[in-house]
Design an enzyme around this catalytic site. Structure first.
Site, PDB file in Angstrom:
ATOM      1  N   VAL A  34       0.801  -1.237   0.000  1.00  0.00           N
ATOM      2  CA  VAL A  34       0.000   0.000   0.000  1.00  0.00           C
ATOM      3  C   VAL A  34       0.831   1.283   0.000  1.00  0.00           C
ATOM      4  O   VAL A  34       0.368   2.321  -0.463  1.00  0.00           O
ATOM      5  CB  VAL A  34      -1.016   0.051   1.179  1.00  0.00           C
TER       6      VAL A  34
ATOM      7  N   SER B  38       3.572   8.141   0.115  1.00  0.00           N
ATOM      8  CA  SER B  38       2.115   8.155   0.032  1.00  0.00           C
ATOM      9  C   SER B  38       1.576   6.728   0.051  1.00  0.00           C
ATOM     10  O   SER B  38       2.333   5.772   0.171  1.00  0.00           O
ATOM     11  CB  SER B  38       1.674   8.888  -1.245  1.00  0.00           C
ATOM     12  N   ASN B  39       0.257   6.614  -0.041  1.00  0.00           N
ATOM     13  CA  ASN B  39      -0.426   5.321  -0.121  1.00  0.00           C
ATOM     14  C   ASN B  39      -1.219   5.275  -1.411  1.00  0.00           C
ATOM     15  O   ASN B  39      -1.741   6.289  -1.850  1.00  0.00           O
ATOM     16  CB  ASN B  39      -1.447   5.179   1.014  1.00  0.00           C
ATOM     17  N   HIS B  40      -1.382   4.075  -1.976  1.00  0.00           N
ATOM     18  CA  HIS B  40      -2.269   3.933  -3.120  1.00  0.00           C
ATOM     19  C   HIS B  40      -3.705   4.218  -2.695  1.00  0.00           C
ATOM     20  O   HIS B  40      -4.198   3.620  -1.743  1.00  0.00           O
ATOM     21  CB  HIS B  40      -2.195   2.518  -3.680  1.00  0.00           C
ATOM     22  N   ALA B 105      -6.946   7.003   2.859  1.00  0.00           N
ATOM     23  CA  ALA B 105      -5.777   6.164   3.128  1.00  0.00           C
ATOM     24  C   ALA B 105      -4.701   7.085   3.702  1.00  0.00           C
ATOM     25  O   ALA B 105      -3.816   7.563   2.996  1.00  0.00           O
ATOM     26  CB  ALA B 105      -5.295   5.503   1.843  1.00  0.00           C
TER      27      ALA B 105
END
Lengths: 232, 232
Positions: A34, B38-40, B105
């Site tokens: 993620v 970052s995050n997806h 997220a």
């Protein structure tokens, strides 16, 4: 008469028959399924360069990181995520190329270990080690000396000094520098300004829409590409 | 007769007059002016929830990280980049809220130091230390116990166990779990599937378009919100 008018309105086909490989957008380097590390880049400048090169008659391969843009239909689009994938795609395409333009914001470093499962946030601190990614621009310039190689330098300070140093160190034919500390240009903006350096000179391309700027830069690339080959 | 038809086609206004705060998208944590972690997350699920809540009569504040989506005009849109900015925006809006849905997220960690200038890639290795970001969901649940609080759990393994544990530990009213190891759903996909847990039960929402799924989840939220307040 009508044909004359149409011809006048078309950009000069000064890159007719040339094979151009362009990289665009950011790369994403996975930390776990993620999380990732990346660079700010909308891909707009690289996509505008692809459009300009196509309009000038070139055949274009566009190697693109994750962006939210529509690629020109007539380009050969190769989608990638990581710097290693971008490096492999460029190296596979570069042998037949005449010109390479490295416009992507390639992540210089990637995590030394990629976790297969999401890292749980049990610890107050997290320390990650990053290792260097392959240098696409330097590898193209070194391994394919007949290819006219254009780099980009996005800097936040001493822009001109870093750009000239990068031009010499990586043995590029040309480098386009922009000052990303100025938030009205660059990154997600539709506008940009560039200072272009080559061994014997430089030229400033004033603030303009990225599509306009792309045409001016491709014009400059086309001239210097011809000079390089004329002088051989 | 026509009015009846129109009324039948509209979703039930079961959230009429309710104030709902929804977070959506990823957060970006700056390492230096060009690099970030970052995050997806496409933001699609959070934006679909905002649309569903509006259709059910709620007033919606949408606190969104960087995404490429159009927000519903009738939502109060607050754009943020970092987890700290998202935390501050949510805390400023939450006092008058009835329901909070944390669908973003949020990056669990941010770099301990943010560099003002682009880090030069002089070293073969780069070691970065990350520190924990504020926990928006836990802070809302703890500080605003009258707010019905819904969390999301994106996991790659033991999805049900982690989700139930998070529900209890953060004292949430409800949690929606999805298995992000399945690439056909979640993240950038238009489809998703969720298993929703609350203290006394659970319900599986089968694979569907995120817009459809958002309506099913908001229906469930609405029922349990009413039960919680009826039982007081």
């Amino acid at each position: 008469y009508l044909a004359d008018l149409i011809t006048q309105q078309k950009p000069q086909q000064s890159l007719a028959g040339k094979q151009i490989v362009i990289t665009a957008g950011p790369t994403q380097e996975a930390i776990d399924p993620v999380r990732y590390i990346s660079n700010h880049s909308s891909g707009k400048m690289g996509y505008a360069l692809a459009n300009a090169a196509l309009a000038m008659g070139a055949e274009v391969t566009l190697v693109s990181g994750p962006v939210n843009l529509s690629a020109p239909c007539s380009a050969n689009l190769i989608k990638v995520e990581s710097a290693q994938q971008m490096h492999a795609a460029v190296m596979a395409e570069i042998e037949n190329a005449d010109i390479f333009i490295g416009c992507a914001a390639v992540a210089d470093y990637r995590p030394s270990d990629v976790q297969n499962q999401k890292i749980k946030k049990n610890n107050q601190e997290l320390t990650l080690t990053f290792i260097k990614n392959p240098d696409i621009l330097a590898d193209v310039a070194k391994q394919q000396q007949s290819v006219f190689t254009v780099g980009f330098a996005a800097e936040t300070q001493d822009v001109s000094r870093y750009a000239k140093e990068k031009l010499a160190r990586k043995q590029l034919d040309m480098i386009a520098a922009n000052d990303v500390s100025n938030s009205s240009i660059g990154f997600n903006s539709d506008q940009n300004a560039l200072t272009v350096f080559w061994k014997e000179g430089e030229k400033s391309l004033e603030v303009a829409d990225k599509r306009q700027l792309a045409f001016e830069l491709m014009q400059l690339v086309s001239e210097h590409y011809r000079n390089k080959h004329a002088s051989k």
